[in-house]
Motif scaffolding. Structure first.
Motif, PDB file in Angstrom:
ATOM      1  N   MET A 186     -36.079 -51.738  64.958  1.00 42.00           N
ATOM      2  CA  MET A 186     -34.752 -52.358  64.901  1.00 42.00           C
ATOM      3  C   MET A 186     -33.706 -51.516  65.620  1.00 42.00           C
ATOM      4  SD  MET A 186     -35.227 -55.175  63.339  1.00 42.00           S
ATOM      5  CE  MET A 186     -36.376 -55.973  62.200  1.00 42.00           C
ATOM      6  N   ALA A 187     -33.857 -50.199  65.529  1.00 41.15           N
ATOM      7  CA  ALA A 187     -32.881 -49.303  66.155  1.00 41.15           C
ATOM      8  C   ALA A 187     -32.986 -49.345  67.674  1.00 41.15           C
ATOM      9  CB  ALA A 187     -33.084 -47.878  65.656  1.00 41.15           C
ATOM     10  N   ARG A 188     -34.189 -49.589  68.192  1.00 38.09           N
ATOM     11  CA  ARG A 188     -34.387 -49.487  69.634  1.00 38.09           C
ATOM     12  C   ARG A 188     -34.388 -50.845  70.342  1.00 38.09           C
ATOM     13  NH1 ARG A 188     -38.540 -45.492  72.877  1.00 38.09           N
ATOM     14  NH2 ARG A 188     -38.082 -46.308  74.955  1.00 38.09           N
ATOM     15  N   SER A 189     -34.789 -51.899  69.655  1.00 35.80           N
ATOM     16  CA  SER A 189     -34.924 -53.198  70.300  1.00 35.80           C
ATOM     17  C   SER A 189     -33.568 -53.896  70.405  1.00 35.80           C
ATOM     18  CB  SER A 189     -35.890 -54.077  69.516  1.00 35.80           C
ATOM     19  OG  SER A 189     -35.345 -54.418  68.251  1.00 35.80           O
ATOM     20  N   PHE A 190     -33.463 -54.824  71.341  1.00 33.67           N
ATOM     21  CA  PHE A 190     -32.274 -55.659  71.440  1.00 33.67           C
ATOM     22  C   PHE A 190     -32.609 -56.913  72.244  1.00 33.67           C
ATOM     23  CE2 PHE A 190     -32.205 -53.275  75.329  1.00 33.67           C
ATOM     24  CZ  PHE A 190     -31.603 -54.092  76.272  1.00 33.67           C
ATOM     25  N   LYS A 191     -31.856 -57.964  71.949  1.00 34.21           N
ATOM     26  CA  LYS A 191     -32.052 -59.250  72.627  1.00 34.21           C
ATOM     27  C   LYS A 191     -33.525 -59.671  72.596  1.00 34.21           C
ATOM     28  CE  LYS A 191     -27.982 -59.301  75.579  1.00 34.21           C
ATOM     29  NZ  LYS A 191     -27.396 -60.431  74.889  1.00 34.21           N
ATOM     30  N   ASP A 192     -34.135 -59.544  71.422  1.00 34.08           N
ATOM     31  CA  ASP A 192     -35.522 -59.972  71.237  1.00 34.08           C
ATOM     32  C   ASP A 192     -35.511 -61.457  70.893  1.00 34.08           C
ATOM     33  OD1 ASP A 192     -38.195 -60.245  70.738  1.00 34.08           O
ATOM     34  OD2 ASP A 192     -38.209 -59.058  68.896  1.00 34.08           O
ATOM     35  N   LYS A 193     -35.454 -62.294  71.925  1.00 39.11           N
ATOM     36  CA  LYS A 193     -35.305 -63.734  71.731  1.00 39.11           C
ATOM     37  C   LYS A 193     -36.473 -64.298  70.934  1.00 39.11           C
ATOM     38  CE  LYS A 193     -34.346 -68.033  74.202  1.00 39.11           C
ATOM     39  NZ  LYS A 193     -34.218 -68.693  75.517  1.00 39.11           N
ATOM     40  N   ASP A 194     -36.132 -65.051  69.897  1.00 37.20           N
ATOM     41  CA  ASP A 194     -37.130 -65.662  68.991  1.00 37.20           C
ATOM     42  C   ASP A 194     -38.007 -64.616  68.316  1.00 37.20           C
ATOM     43  OD1 ASP A 194     -36.155 -68.155  69.698  1.00 37.20           O
ATOM     44  OD2 ASP A 194     -37.618 -68.421  71.303  1.00 37.20           O
ATOM     45  N   GLN A 195     -37.580 -63.351  68.333  1.00 37.58           N
ATOM     46  CA  GLN A 195     -38.305 -62.254  67.685  1.00 37.58           C
ATOM     47  C   GLN A 195     -39.756 -62.157  68.161  1.00 37.58           C
ATOM     48  OE1 GLN A 195     -36.490 -64.488  65.137  1.00 37.58           O
ATOM     49  NE2 GLN A 195     -34.850 -63.327  66.102  1.00 37.58           N
ATOM     50  N   LEU A 196     -39.986 -62.402  69.447  1.00 32.13           N
ATOM     51  CA  LEU A 196     -41.355 -62.377  69.968  1.00 32.13           C
ATOM     52  C   LEU A 196     -41.945 -60.968  69.905  1.00 32.13           C
ATOM     53  CD1 LEU A 196     -41.018 -64.725  73.090  1.00 32.13           C
ATOM     54  CD2 LEU A 196     -41.928 -65.262  70.817  1.00 32.13           C
ATOM     55  N   PHE A 197     -41.147 -59.970  70.255  1.00 28.93           N
ATOM     56  CA  PHE A 197     -41.653 -58.599  70.229  1.00 28.93           C
ATOM     57  C   PHE A 197     -41.835 -58.124  68.789  1.00 28.93           C
ATOM     58  CE2 PHE A 197     -39.924 -58.894  74.493  1.00 28.93           C
ATOM     59  CZ  PHE A 197     -40.861 -58.216  75.246  1.00 28.93           C
ATOM     60  N   GLN A 198     -40.934 -58.548  67.923  1.00 24.53           N
ATOM     61  CA  GLN A 198     -41.057 -58.151  66.519  1.00 24.53           C
ATOM     62  C   GLN A 198     -42.312 -58.763  65.900  1.00 24.53           C
ATOM     63  OE1 GLN A 198     -37.438 -58.616  64.393  1.00 24.53           O
ATOM     64  NE2 GLN A 198     -38.297 -58.012  62.431  1.00 24.53           N
ATOM     65  N   LYS A 199     -42.599 -60.010  66.247  1.00 26.62           N
ATOM     66  CA  LYS A 199     -43.819 -60.651  65.753  1.00 26.62           C
ATOM     67  C   LYS A 199     -45.054 -59.914  66.263  1.00 26.62           C
ATOM     68  CE  LYS A 199     -41.785 -65.270  65.442  1.00 26.62           C
ATOM     69  NZ  LYS A 199     -41.717 -66.611  66.067  1.00 26.62           N
ATOM     70  N   ASP A 200     -44.989 -59.480  67.520  1.00 25.20           N
ATOM     71  CA  ASP A 200     -46.103 -58.721  68.094  1.00 25.20           C
ATOM     72  C   ASP A 200     -46.317 -57.429  67.310  1.00 25.20           C
ATOM     73  OD1 ASP A 200     -48.086 -57.731  69.811  1.00 25.20           O
ATOM     74  OD2 ASP A 200     -46.626 -56.884  71.207  1.00 25.20           O
ATOM     75  N   LEU A 201     -45.210 -56.736  66.988  1.00 26.48           N
ATOM     76  CA  LEU A 201     -45.315 -55.500  66.217  1.00 26.48           C
ATOM     77  C   LEU A 201     -45.920 -55.771  64.845  1.00 26.48           C
ATOM     78  CD1 LEU A 201     -44.732 -52.522  65.629  1.00 26.48           C
ATOM     79  CD2 LEU A 201     -42.418 -53.201  64.924  1.00 26.48           C
ATOM     80  N   MET A 202     -45.440 -56.801  64.164  1.00 23.94           N
ATOM     81  CA  MET A 202     -45.948 -57.109  62.825  1.00 23.94           C
ATOM     82  C   MET A 202     -47.435 -57.446  62.864  1.00 23.94           C
ATOM     83  SD  MET A 202     -43.574 -56.532  60.715  1.00 23.94           S
ATOM     84  CE  MET A 202     -44.286 -57.261  59.236  1.00 23.94           C
ATOM     85  N   GLN A 225     -36.729 -56.408  78.136  1.00 25.44           N
ATOM     86  CA  GLN A 225     -38.192 -56.497  78.197  1.00 25.44           C
ATOM     87  C   GLN A 225     -38.809 -55.094  78.162  1.00 25.44           C
ATOM     88  OE1 GLN A 225     -40.110 -59.514  78.506  1.00 25.44           O
ATOM     89  NE2 GLN A 225     -38.168 -60.467  77.998  1.00 25.44           N
ATOM     90  N   ILE A 226     -38.230 -54.192  78.949  1.00 26.91           N
ATOM     91  CA  ILE A 226     -38.744 -52.819  79.003  1.00 26.91           C
ATOM     92  C   ILE A 226     -38.559 -52.129  77.654  1.00 26.91           C
ATOM     93  CG2 ILE A 226     -38.397 -50.544  80.053  1.00 26.91           C
ATOM     94  CD1 ILE A 226     -37.512 -52.038  82.613  1.00 26.91           C
ATOM     95  N   GLU A 227     -37.339 -52.213  77.117  1.00 28.42           N
ATOM     96  CA  GLU A 227     -37.028 -51.511  75.874  1.00 28.42           C
ATOM     97  C   GLU A 227     -37.774 -52.092  74.684  1.00 28.42           C
ATOM     98  OE1 GLU A 227     -35.092 -48.679  75.240  1.00 28.42           O
ATOM     99  OE2 GLU A 227     -35.426 -48.550  77.379  1.00 28.42           O
ATOM    100  N   ASN A 228     -37.894 -53.413  74.634  1.00 30.68           N
ATOM    101  CA  ASN A 228     -38.584 -54.028  73.504  1.00 30.68           C
ATOM    102  C   ASN A 228     -40.079 -53.745  73.538  1.00 30.68           C
ATOM    103  OD1 ASN A 228     -36.218 -55.086  72.474  1.00 30.68           O
ATOM    104  ND2 ASN A 228     -36.428 -57.051  73.503  1.00 30.68           N
ATOM    105  N   SER A 229     -40.656 -53.731  74.735  1.00 33.06           N
ATOM    106  CA  SER A 229     -42.078 -53.364  74.855  1.00 33.06           C
ATOM    107  C   SER A 229     -42.284 -51.924  74.401  1.00 33.06           C
ATOM    108  CB  SER A 229     -42.538 -53.526  76.312  1.00 33.06           C
ATOM    109  OG  SER A 229     -42.515 -54.872  76.706  1.00 33.06           O
ATOM    110  N   ALA A 230     -41.377 -51.037  74.838  1.00 32.35           N
ATOM    111  CA  ALA A 230     -41.472 -49.631  74.428  1.00 32.35           C
ATOM    112  C   ALA A 230     -41.245 -49.499  72.925  1.00 32.35           C
ATOM    113  CB  ALA A 230     -40.445 -48.794  75.190  1.00 32.35           C
ATOM    114  N   ALA A 231     -40.327 -50.307  72.379  1.00 31.41           N
ATOM    115  CA  ALA A 231     -40.058 -50.260  70.935  1.00 31.41           C
ATOM    116  C   ALA A 231     -41.292 -50.662  70.136  1.00 31.41           C
ATOM    117  CB  ALA A 231     -38.884 -51.174  70.589  1.00 31.41           C
ATOM    118  N   VAL A 232     -42.010 -51.667  70.615  1.00 34.17           N
ATOM    119  CA  VAL A 232     -43.249 -52.092  69.944  1.00 34.17           C
ATOM    120  C   VAL A 232     -44.270 -50.966  69.973  1.00 34.17           C
ATOM    121  CG1 VAL A 232     -45.224 -53.648  70.086  1.00 34.17           C
ATOM    122  CG2 VAL A 232     -42.918 -54.559  70.353  1.00 34.17           C
TER     123      VAL A 232
END
Length: 586
Positions: free
Chosen positions: A363-379, A315-322
């Motif tokens: 992609m390099a920083r994120s991990f375990k982004d279930k259902d790509q929720l953080f990636q969708k937020d970034l997009m 959660q921390i890393e994916n938020s920071a990645a976004v």
């Protein structure tokens, strides 16, 4: 952040609780590259700190002391550039000595031991003398690990198998200090590794005492399948040990110097980057967050849960990645495009490159982004940013074009055309202004729209001049008016065509962004699948080796008990090989 000396990472509060020191956390937060984490534990006053100082290439740093009192309190950290791996940081953790009689708190010792296991990628156990039954029994902390570390948040303790812990646990190195025996077994010379493995063989029998003696052996074999042993002679005569940090290698026993060098070289060349389940590499920032998560759990009276820690970390890393990826996109877009652009294609091309780089960072920083929720937020954020940039591009273009038209129109004396024959002259001047306007560079994507708006605004003036021109018949005036209206219609049609083209380009951009996002996601999922497959393969291979060793030692019943674990691991491996039902949810 350069460190010329160690700092405390895990400290005891005045309430005798464990917490992460903010200074150490700040240092770790500044380390964005992977970390190799080497932690050392052992009984107090056994020379742990000296070995850690040798790994930094220095004689002093971690506190040594020369009395029977324990020097190190809590867990101390020293981060240095890795001597053999570029773009990697070596993090050394020196722990409070176990079994300090002045402290007398075994629970505290167990938590220190558990934290060293949880945070490290290589775990060094330091002991004195020989690896005899007493030395093995002093590692009772290993048998208590499952009481102080939980793998799954949803499982009961008894359901968790050693193979699940293996995925998280570090490699194991036993350092035997002041070793005085000959490395011989049954009349033949053996290696230190063979000495360790022989010491870890299970004792045969069914008594409570044998079961008690076998417990730490079984735990070490189960939880730490990657094992290494080093033996060290006494470094110097006893009277010199009090000032060992002042001694050069020439003052030490040659055998000890070589043994220490071999130990350091092994750590440098074989200690791997810290990873978490799934094969994700840990950075300094992530290590700091893990330390906080574990310390907070202990302080709140809970058992640290590896699954929960990884979830919290994701959660921390994916938020920071976004945030970082969005900021990178915004920065690159601002640097690479000068508004207004001549065409939508120009802005679109820059957007495409910036999007690709921002996604690569995510992609390099994120991990375990279930259902790509953080990636969708970034997009979505990138889409909004691109839409804003497109709107800004249009606004700047329109403003520039209106200003340019006004400047060109200033040369027109409107009153001079209110005369017979004035309309023809007026049309010549207007056509000249339009031609100058269209020849002017840098107008941007709103050129035709601005021209339409401007000419529509001047339409009433043209009609007034037309009506005032007494040289024209009513029929001619009607024809000229129709001609003017037709010209406005052409302006409007051109604007509609241009807007349609730009909208089509924006839709194409959205489709390209989706495809690029999908492409990079598939690449990442394939990479993660490969890492998961390698992890499953490693654990299965380790279980099979342990099962074989038990069979060779005559413990067939224990070997058979491992069969359920092995079959489960084979199923996991098959699922990882097939991709586990990988799908893109974008």
């Amino acid at each position: 952040m350069a460190m010329d000396k160690p700092v405390c990472l895990i400290e005891n509060t005045s309430q005798d609780e464990l917490q992460v020191n903010q200074e150490a956390l700040n240092i770790l937060s500044s380390i964005k590259q992977p970390v190799v984490v080497v932690a050392i534990v052992g009984m107090y006053r056994t020379g742990k700190s000296y070995l850690m100082n040798r790994l930094t290439g220095k004689r002093t740093g971690f506190s040594l002391g020369s009395t029977i009192q324990s020097e190190t309190k809590g867990i101390w950290m020293w981060c240095v550039p890795h001597p053999c791996k570029n773009n990697c940081t070596l993090v050394l953790l020196d722990t409070e000595g176990l079994g300090d009689v002045e402290k007398g708190d075994q629970t505290h010792d167990t938590w220190i031991f558990a934290l060293a296991v949880l945070l490290s990628s290589t775990f060094v156990y330091n002991s004195m003398g020989t690896i005899n039954n007493e030395a093995v029994m002093s590692l009772h902390y290993v048998t208590e690990l499952t009481e102080h570390i939980k793998v799954k948040s949803s499982r009961e303790k008894e359901e968790e198998t050693s193979s699940e812990y293996v995925r998280f646990f570090p490699s194991f190195v036993w350092a035997v200090r002041d070793f005085t025996l000959e490395l011989e077994l049954n009349g033949r010379t053996i290696t230190a590794d063979e000495y360790l493995e022989n010491s870890l063989k299970l004792l045969k029998g069914h008594s409570k005492q044998i079961a008690f003696s076998n417990a730490p052996r079984e735990c070490i074999r189960s939880y730490f399948p990657s094992r290494k042993c080093f033996v060290f002679d006494q470094p110097a005569p006893k009277e010199k040990l009090k000032v060992i940090e002042q001694l050069s290698d020439a003052d030490l026993e040659p055998a000890f110097v070589k043994q220490t060098s071999d130990f350091c070289n092994y750590i440098f060349n074989h200690s791997k980057e810290k990873t978490i389940t799934g094969g994700f590499t840990v950075t300094g920032t992530m290590l700091g967050n893990l330390a906080v998560t574990y310390a907070d759990a202990i302080r709140s009276g809970q058992v640290p849960c590896l699954e929960n820690a990884v979830l919290a970390l994701s959660q921390i890393e994916n938020s920071a990645a976004v945030e970082k990826s969005h900021a990178l996109y915004r920065q690159l877009l601002g640097e690479r495009v000068k508004l207004p652009t001549e065409t939508q294609e120009e802005l679109s091309s820059v957007h495409e490159g910036c999007l690709k780089e921002a996604l690569q960072l995510f992609m390099a920083r994120s991990f375990k982004d279930k259902d790509q929720l953080f990636q969708k937020d970034l997009m979505e954020r990138i889409k909004e940013e691109y839409d804003r940039k497109c709107q800004e591009n249009a606004d700047l273009s329109r403003k520039h074009c209106i200003t340019l038209l006004q400047q060109l129109w200033e040369s027109l004396d409107q009153e001079s055309f209110m005369r017979p024959g004035g309309y023809a002259d007026y049309r010549v001047q207007v056509d000249s202004i339009i031609q100058q306007y269209r020849n002017a560079p840098g107008k941007g994507i709103q050129a035709e729209y601005a021209l339409e708006i401007f000419m529509k605004d001047k339409n009433d003036l043209g009609l007034s001049i037309l009506k005032a021109d007494k040289n024209l018949t009513e029929q001619q005036k009607k024809l000229e008016e129709e001609k003017a209206n037709a010209e406005m219609a052409r302006f409007k049609a051109e604007v509609a065509r241009k807007e349609q083209e730009d909208m089509a380009k924006r839709l194409e951009d959205a489709e390209k962004a989706h495809r690029e996002n999908e492409r990079q996601l598939l690449e990442k999922m394939e990479k993660d699948q490969k890492a998961a497959f390698e992890e499953h393969s490693r654990v299965l291979d380790q279980r099979l080796k342990e099962q074989k060793a038990l069979m060779m030692e005559g413990f067939e019943s224990k070997a058979r008990l491992m069969e359920a674990q092995i079959q489960s691991l084979r199923s996991d491996l098959a699922a990882a090989r097939s991709g586990g039902g990988i799908c893109v949810l974008l």
